[in-house]
Scaffold this active site. Sequence first.
Site, short mmCIF file in Angstrom:
data_model
loop_
_atom_site.label_atom_id
_atom_site.label_comp_id
_atom_site.label_asym_id
_atom_site.label_seq_id
_atom_site.Cartn_x
_atom_site.Cartn_y
_atom_site.Cartn_z
N ASP A 29 4.79 -6.03 9.33
CA ASP A 29 5.94 -5.67 10.18
C ASP A 29 5.98 -6.52 11.44
OD1 ASP A 29 6.95 -3.78 8.48
OD2 ASP A 29 5.99 -2.08 9.49
N ARG A 63 0.84 -1.20 0.00
CA ARG A 63 0.00 0.00 0.00
C ARG A 63 0.87 1.24 0.00
NH1 ARG A 63 -4.64 0.73 4.44
NH2 ARG A 63 -2.86 1.34 5.66
N THR A 95 -1.26 7.59 -0.63
CA THR A 95 -2.55 7.42 -1.31
C THR A 95 -3.35 6.22 -0.79
OG1 THR A 95 -1.67 5.95 -3.00
CG2 THR A 95 -1.52 8.32 -3.45
N ASP A 143 0.68 -2.80 12.07
CA ASP A 143 1.03 -3.30 10.73
C ASP A 143 1.36 -4.79 10.82
OD1 ASP A 143 2.48 -1.96 7.89
OD2 ASP A 143 2.73 -4.07 8.43
O1 LIG Z 1 -7.15 -3.01 2.61
P1 LIG Z 1 -5.95 -2.17 2.31
O2 LIG Z 1 -6.17 -0.72 2.62
O3 LIG Z 1 -5.41 -2.39 0.95
O4 LIG Z 1 -4.83 -2.59 3.37
C1 LIG Z 1 -4.54 -3.90 3.68
C2 LIG Z 1 -3.18 -4.26 3.15
O5 LIG Z 1 -2.17 -3.54 3.86
C3 LIG Z 1 -1.23 -4.46 4.42
O6 LIG Z 1 -0.19 -4.71 3.54
P2 LIG Z 1 1.06 -3.73 3.38
O7 LIG Z 1 0.85 -2.79 2.25
O8 LIG Z 1 1.39 -3.11 4.70
O9 LIG Z 1 2.21 -4.72 2.93
P3 LIG Z 1 3.00 -5.80 3.80
O10 LIG Z 1 2.08 -6.99 3.96
O11 LIG Z 1 4.18 -6.09 2.96
O12 LIG Z 1 3.36 -5.17 5.11
C4 LIG Z 1 -2.10 -5.70 4.63
O13 LIG Z 1 -1.35 -6.86 4.83
C5 LIG Z 1 -2.94 -5.72 3.41
O14 LIG Z 1 -2.34 -6.34 2.29
O1 LIG Z 2 -4.35 -1.59 10.18
C1 LIG Z 2 -3.74 -1.98 9.16
C2 LIG Z 2 -4.07 -1.52 7.87
C3 LIG Z 2 -3.36 -2.01 6.81
N1 LIG Z 2 -2.37 -2.89 7.02
C4 LIG Z 2 -2.04 -3.34 8.26
O2 LIG Z 2 -1.13 -4.17 8.41
N2 LIG Z 2 -2.74 -2.86 9.29
MG LIG Z 3 2.49 -3.87 6.04
#
Ligand SMILES: O=P(O)(O)OC[C@H]1O[C@H](OP(=O)(O)OP(=O)(O)O)[C@H](O)[C@@H]1O
Ligand SMILES: O=c1cc[nH]c(=O)[nH]1
Ligand SMILES: [Mg+2]
Length: 209
Positions: free
Chosen positions: A203, A104, A108, A200
Site C-alpha cells: 500500500d 495474504r 487467516t 503495509d
Molecule cells: O510473511 P507473510 O505473513 O506471508 O506476509 C508478508 C507478505 O504480506 C505482504 O503482501 P500482501 O499480502 O499485503 O500483498 P501486497 O504486496 O499486494 O500488498 C508482503 O509484501 C508479503 O508478500
Molecule cells: O507488517 C507487514 C506484514 C505483512 N505485510 C506488510 O506489508 N507488512
Molecule cells: Mg500488502
Amino acid sequence: MNNVIEMSHPLIKHKISLLRDKNTGTNEFRKLIEEIGILMGYEALRDLPLEDVEVETPIETCMTPMISGKKLAIVPILRAGLGMVNGILALVPSAKVGHIGLYRDEETHEPHEYYCKLPDPIDQRLIVVLDPMLATGGSAIAAIDFIKAHGGKSIKFMSIIAAPEGVERLAKSHPDVQIYCGNIDRQLNKDAYICPGLGDAGDRIFGTI
Ligand SMILES: O=P(O)(O)OC[C@H]1O[C@H](OP(=O)(O)OP(=O)(O)O)[C@H](O)[C@@H]1O
Ligand SMILES: O=c1cc[nH]c(=O)[nH]1
Ligand SMILES: [Mg+2]
C-alpha cells in the site's frame, strides 16, 4: 540459523528508519525501497561466480574476470516485491524477471496465489526472490515451494524488514535458501503485522492506503 544474514551497513539501517516513518510519502518511500534494493543486492550478490575472459585494453590483451554462468533470475512477490526490482536491475541489467502474485488473507494470514510466470529454463539460474516484508513467512515459503516445484535449485531470498517468527519458519522450511534481511524486527502483532515494521509495504509503495 546459519542461512540468515542481517544487514549491518549504516546506509541500509538509515534508509530503513526513513521507510518506517509514517510521514514518508509514496514517492520517497518507493525511491527508498529501490535504493535499499541496490544496497542489499550488492551484499547478496557478492558470491556470484566469475570466469576470466579475454579483453583488449588500449594497452594490451589481458584475461580479466566477468560474471559467469546463466543469467540471474529476479522473482518479486507481487505487489510489494516489485518495488525492489529496479534496484537489482541497476546492478545486473541483464537479469531475467519472473513474477509470483500472492496476497495474504486478512483473517487467516495464509497466502493465496493469483499469478505466476518464471523465466525458462529456471533450473540453471541463480534465483533471487524479492519481498520487502517477511512476516509469518507464509508468502515467502509458498513462493519458494512454487519455484522449486518448477525446477529452481539455487535460491536466495531478500527482505527489507523481517519478523523473527517468519525468519525462523522460512529458514526451517528451506534450509538451502540463503536469507538476507535488512533488519529483523521485534515481533508480529495479533494481525500478523511486523512491529515496529513500516505498515503495509504494498500500500505504501503504490499509494493505495
Ligand atoms: O510473511 P507473510 O505473513 O506471508 O506476509 C508478508 C507478505 O504480506 C505482504 O503482501 P500482501 O499480502 O499485503 O500483498 P501486497 O504486496 O499486494 O500488498 C508482503 O509484501 C508479503 O508478500
Ligand atoms: O507488517 C507487514 C506484514 C505483512 N505485510 C506488510 O506489508 N507488512
Ligand atoms: Mg500488502
